[in-house]
Enzyme design. Structure first.
Site, PDB file in Angstrom:
ATOM      1  N   LYS A  53     -18.143  -5.581   8.659  1.00  0.00           N
ATOM      2  CA  LYS A  53     -16.997  -6.444   8.373  1.00  0.00           C
ATOM      3  C   LYS A  53     -16.099  -6.472   9.605  1.00  0.00           C
ATOM      4  O   LYS A  53     -15.758  -5.417  10.142  1.00  0.00           O
ATOM      5  CB  LYS A  53     -16.203  -5.858   7.185  1.00  0.00           C
ATOM      6  CG  LYS A  53     -16.137  -6.807   5.989  1.00  0.00           C
ATOM      7  CD  LYS A  53     -15.559  -6.125   4.782  1.00  0.00           C
ATOM      8  CE  LYS A  53     -14.146  -6.578   4.494  1.00  0.00           C
ATOM      9  NZ  LYS A  53     -13.620  -5.935   3.261  1.00  0.00           N
ATOM     10  N   ARG A  94      -2.224  -6.075  -8.289  1.00  0.00           N
ATOM     11  CA  ARG A  94      -1.168  -7.057  -8.029  1.00  0.00           C
ATOM     12  C   ARG A  94      -1.196  -8.073  -9.156  1.00  0.00           C
ATOM     13  O   ARG A  94      -1.356  -7.718 -10.306  1.00  0.00           O
ATOM     14  CB  ARG A  94      -1.414  -7.730  -6.673  1.00  0.00           C
ATOM     15  CG  ARG A  94      -1.020  -6.868  -5.517  1.00  0.00           C
ATOM     16  CD  ARG A  94      -1.615  -7.353  -4.239  1.00  0.00           C
ATOM     17  NE  ARG A  94      -3.061  -7.149  -4.277  1.00  0.00           N
ATOM     18  CZ  ARG A  94      -3.848  -7.234  -3.228  1.00  0.00           C
ATOM     19  NH1 ARG A  94      -3.350  -7.556  -2.065  1.00  0.00           N
ATOM     20  NH2 ARG A  94      -5.144  -7.021  -3.340  1.00  0.00           N
ATOM     21  N   HIS A 127       0.844  -1.204   0.000  1.00  0.00           N
ATOM     22  CA  HIS A 127       0.000   0.000   0.000  1.00  0.00           C
ATOM     23  C   HIS A 127       0.880   1.255   0.000  1.00  0.00           C
ATOM     24  O   HIS A 127       0.614   2.215  -0.719  1.00  0.00           O
ATOM     25  CB  HIS A 127      -0.885   0.038   1.254  1.00  0.00           C
ATOM     26  CG  HIS A 127      -1.902  -1.067   1.356  1.00  0.00           C
ATOM     27  ND1 HIS A 127      -2.056  -1.851   2.483  1.00  0.00           N
ATOM     28  CD2 HIS A 127      -2.836  -1.517   0.475  1.00  0.00           C
ATOM     29  CE1 HIS A 127      -3.043  -2.719   2.299  1.00  0.00           C
ATOM     30  NE2 HIS A 127      -3.520  -2.546   1.082  1.00  0.00           N
ATOM     31  N   SER A 167      -3.038  -7.982   2.903  1.00  0.00           N
ATOM     32  CA  SER A 167      -3.274  -7.778   4.335  1.00  0.00           C
ATOM     33  C   SER A 167      -3.737  -9.065   5.022  1.00  0.00           C
ATOM     34  O   SER A 167      -3.394  -9.316   6.173  1.00  0.00           O
ATOM     35  CB  SER A 167      -4.330  -6.701   4.549  1.00  0.00           C
ATOM     36  OG  SER A 167      -3.906  -5.483   4.000  1.00  0.00           O
TER      37      SER A 167
END
Ligand code: ADP
Length: 164
Positions: free
Chosen positions: A44, A93, A20, A131
């Site tokens: 979440k 990515r 990030h 993450s």
């Protein structure tokens, strides 16, 4: 409201990784200012609260005035408009990101045609960094040094203990 190009980099950032960070640094070569927008979604479950995530990202940039960090909830396009920006910055990515990122970009365009999504690649070292894996490894006592900023590493070590 703003005279210099501004982009919004939204994400969960739970936690913020060097992937990030690399993306923000690349973004700053193109945009004068960036808002890192931390998704605050109470539905979440996250490891760190949105306040903690905001704080950690601010620290990671040493409070660089070009990088503003805020939490937001609700529709991203509404937030982008409210802030007076026209650009959403997202990272790509490996191939696995494409499908999801394209779906989101298309939906956001459908919702608000005047906002553009820009994609950037991170440095090669971070292609496979995410993450979720960082959390898993840290939880199991593995070292995530070199994958997250030092201040984030310290917070993970506080939470899960250290394994050197
Ligand atoms: P999400 O918004 O899906 O919860 P994250 O918070 O993990 O995603 O990431 C925010 C944005 O940063 C996404 O566009 C994601 O593709 C991108 N990103 C995450 N990790 C990396 C990385 N290592 N390299 C490049 N981009 C990344």
């Amino acid at each position: 409201m703003h005279d210099k190009p501004l982009a919004i980099y939204p994400g969960s950032f739970d936690p913020f990784t060097l992937g990030h960070k690399d993306l923000v640094e690349r973004g700053l070569a193109v945009f004068d200012r960036l808002v890192v927008a931390v998704v605050d979604n109470p539905q979440k479950t996250s490891l760190f609260t949105s306040e903690e995530r905001v704080q950690m990202i601010r620290e990671a940039f040493d409070y660089d005035p070009r990088v503003r960090v805020e939490a937001f909830d609700g529709l991203l396009v509404d937030y982008v408009k409210a802030i007076g920006a026209r650009v959403i910055l997202r990272g790509l990515r490996a191939v696995s990101d494409f499908e999801y990122e394209f779906q989101m970009a298309q939906m956001n365009r459908q919702l608000e045609d005047s906002i553009e999504t820009f994609f950037m690649m991170t440095g090669q070292n971070f292609f496979y960094l995410n993450s979720r894996l960082v959390k898993e490894v840290a939880r199991l006592g593995g070292s995530v040094r070199g994958l997250v900023p030092d201040n984030v590493l310290a917070r993970l070590e506080e939470k899960f203990g250290v394994n050197r």
